[in-house]
Scaffold this active site. Structure first.
Site, PDB file in Angstrom:
ATOM      1  N   HIS A 155      42.713 131.597  24.568  1.00  0.00           N
ATOM      2  CA  HIS A 155      42.791 130.805  23.327  1.00  0.00           C
ATOM      3  C   HIS A 155      42.991 131.701  22.099  1.00  0.00           C
ATOM      4  O   HIS A 155      42.616 131.330  20.987  1.00  0.00           O
ATOM      5  CB  HIS A 155      41.535 129.950  23.143  1.00  0.00           C
ATOM      6  CG  HIS A 155      41.177 129.126  24.331  1.00  0.00           C
ATOM      7  ND1 HIS A 155      41.794 127.930  24.617  1.00  0.00           N
ATOM      8  CD2 HIS A 155      40.277 129.339  25.330  1.00  0.00           C
ATOM      9  CE1 HIS A 155      41.279 127.422  25.728  1.00  0.00           C
ATOM     10  NE2 HIS A 155      40.373 128.269  26.182  1.00  0.00           N
ATOM     11  N   SER A 276      62.707 145.099   4.433  1.00  0.00           N
ATOM     12  CA  SER A 276      62.895 143.948   3.555  1.00  0.00           C
ATOM     13  C   SER A 276      63.811 144.336   2.401  1.00  0.00           C
ATOM     14  O   SER A 276      63.772 145.470   1.924  1.00  0.00           O
ATOM     15  CB  SER A 276      61.540 143.492   3.014  1.00  0.00           C
ATOM     16  OG  SER A 276      61.701 142.609   1.915  1.00  0.00           O
ATOM     17  N   LYS A 282      57.700 146.887   3.745  1.00  0.00           N
ATOM     18  CA  LYS A 282      57.788 146.090   4.968  1.00  0.00           C
ATOM     19  C   LYS A 282      58.450 146.845   6.123  1.00  0.00           C
ATOM     20  O   LYS A 282      59.399 147.592   5.937  1.00  0.00           O
ATOM     21  CB  LYS A 282      58.571 144.797   4.714  1.00  0.00           C
ATOM     22  CG  LYS A 282      57.899 143.822   3.793  1.00  0.00           C
ATOM     23  CD  LYS A 282      56.599 143.274   4.379  1.00  0.00           C
ATOM     24  CE  LYS A 282      56.823 142.409   5.606  1.00  0.00           C
ATOM     25  NZ  LYS A 282      57.613 141.198   5.318  1.00  0.00           N
ATOM     26  N   GLU A 289      61.352 139.119  17.120  1.00  0.00           N
ATOM     27  CA  GLU A 289      61.524 137.790  16.540  1.00  0.00           C
ATOM     28  C   GLU A 289      62.851 137.162  16.970  1.00  0.00           C
ATOM     29  O   GLU A 289      62.918 135.958  17.259  1.00  0.00           O
ATOM     30  CB  GLU A 289      61.446 137.883  15.019  1.00  0.00           C
ATOM     31  CG  GLU A 289      60.043 138.190  14.517  1.00  0.00           C
ATOM     32  CD  GLU A 289      59.971 138.436  13.023  1.00  0.00           C
ATOM     33  OE1 GLU A 289      58.855 138.582  12.520  1.00  0.00           O
ATOM     34  OE2 GLU A 289      61.036 138.489  12.365  1.00  0.00           O
TER      35      GLU A 289
END
Length: 459
Positions: A155, A276, A282, A289
């Site tokens: 979980h 970024s 970043k 992704e």
């Protein structure tokens, strides 16, 4: 005039011609189409259906076309509709009327079924190789992390301590099953449909097995209706690829979490990260992704194939032209994802201390504390209650279980002795789980050794 145009008194409407054409996507099967045609015409000559000299002339013309295609000297025409008609048209242009004999005793229906099987067999072999690469990469990474303790989760909550090697080897098993699925798919598609004709074979004395032998198939398909209308091999392959992408997506999700500041379990190599345009600090896990995102398009390819096939009657229907773009996209996508994902995992840095610190929080040794009491004679349900009470106490007092004094332990149960500290140490929690399939050093190393032997057996 189209090669099939004898029945028609009008030219095909330009829009219909464009709508009907598949050359934009089936041109990638040019080699399979030519090799299939060479095998077919060889059989026609051997069977005396055409003269051997004619067969040889056709084969020579086809090989010349293959060379010119690979040298970029041939442009395919949308007017010829598909790869099969393009190549046959080029052949007739090159060698004249004898080229018109190539299509004796076959149809585009069984021809495309052959080409697609041949093409996908080749692609399956390539995908299989990529799967073995990722398995080997994960095994090597696991070997370096058999003592790297991390929290295991259920979980998405810290549950029990395991090792990073144990976690990685879970994905090894997933990809081993993927490898098995895709090889099984190969075996089922490895039967030769040519000779089925449009739907009802041929009156010519063709030798289908000879063609199958030339092309390296296990055998021939056994029903002509099924042969030309069967696309379940594309659906099965798309399904197997979808499961591969699902596994990659799950792994990607974990990598995205692990490289965040909140986890900091791993650091991705700069070569497999991006920045970024506005935030200079970043470092984004874009590879993971994108893999996670691309899984959706492959699932869509599978659903498209299933939907296309679900309502069409036997035998061939033009709906089936939609099979290629979907399965080609699924194949292209998984071939794009697997190699770059493998390199990303191979080059990432494992932050072992951060993993261990995380395993030391969240009461991951609570189950072992309960087991300690059980081994001392307390029924499990009572032990579970005692440790649950201890966890509540620790939460209130901002302590971990192992930070309690012996006096505090005994306030919950007189059974606790000094040996409780060893019993609930992270190393004990992990390495006492020696059951096959468990996270202990011994169990994981046995698993790694098994998979290494498995990989050797495939080479």
């Amino acid at each position: 005039m189209k090669l099939w145009g004898g029945r028609f008194s009008k030219e095909t409407d330009t829009q219909v011609n464009d709508f009907n054409s598949s050359i934009a996507f089936d041109s990638r099967m040019y080699k399979e189409d030519i090799l299939g045609s060479i095998a077919h015409v060889t059989m026609l000559g051997d069977q005396g259906i055409i003269e051997v000299e004619e067969a040889n002339e056709i084969k020579s013309g086809l090989l010349n076309i293959l060379t010119e295609i690979e040298e970029g000297k041939i442009e395919f025409s949308i007017d010829a509709e598909d790869i099969h008609m393009n190549i046959e048209t080029k052949l007739i242009e090159k060698i004249g009327d004898v080229g018109k004999k190539l299509h004796t005793a076959r149809s585009r229906n069984d021809q495309v079924a052959l080409d697609l099987r041949m093409y996908l067999k080749k692609e399956v072999e390539e995908i299989s190789g990529y799967l073995l690469d990722i398995i080997e990469t994960l095994v090597n990474n696991a070997k370096a992390n058999t003592e790297t303790i991390m929290p295991g989760y259920t979980h998405l909550q810290r549950a029990q301590p395991i090792t990073f090697a144990h976690h990685l080897m879970a994905y090894v098993e997933m990809f081993r099953r993927d490898y098995g699925r895709i090889k099984d798919c190969y075996e089922r598609m490895n039967y030769m449909p040519l000779g089925s004709g449009a739907l009802a074979t041929s009156t010519y004395p063709i030798d289908r097995q000879k063609v199958a032998d030339i092309l390296g198939f296990n055998g021939i398909t056994l029903n002509s209706l099924d042969s030309v209308s069967d696309r379940d091999f594309t659906i099965e392959l798309a399904s197997a690829i979808s499961i591969i992408m699902m596994h990659l997506s799950r792994f990607s999700e974990e990598i995205i979490l692990w490289c965040s500041s909140e986890f900091a379990f791993i650091t991705l190599d700069d070569a497999y990260s991006t920045g970024s345009s506005i935030m200079p600090q970043k470092k984004n896990p874009d590879v993971a992704e994108l893999v996670r995102g691309k899984s959706g398009r492959v699932f869509g390819d599978l659903m498209g194939l299933l939907t296309m096939m679900k309502g069409i009657p036997l035998a061939y229907d033009k709906d089936m032209q939609e099979d290629k773009e979907a399965i080609f996209d699924a194949v292209d996508t998984v071939k794009l994802c697997l190699p770059v994902f493998t390199k990303m995992v191979e080059t990432m840095t494992v932050n072992k201390e951060n993993m261990r610190r995380a395993a030391g929080k969240g009461f991951t040794n609570a189950t072992d504390a309960a087991d300690y009491l059980v081994k001392k004679g307390l029924p499990f349900r009572e032990a579970h209650h005692v440790i649950g009470t201890i966890v509540a106490y620790c939460t209130t007092n901002q302590k971990e279980i192992e930070e309690l004094t012996l006096e505090e332990f005994k306030s919950f149960s007189d059974i606790f002795q000094e040996d409780v500290y060893k019993a609930i140490s992270l190393e004990t929690c992990v390495n006492e789980r020696k059951v096959p399939g468990g996270p202990s050093f011994i169990a994981v190393n046995n698993h790694i050794a098994f998979v290494e032997e498995y990989l050797k057996g495939l080479k």
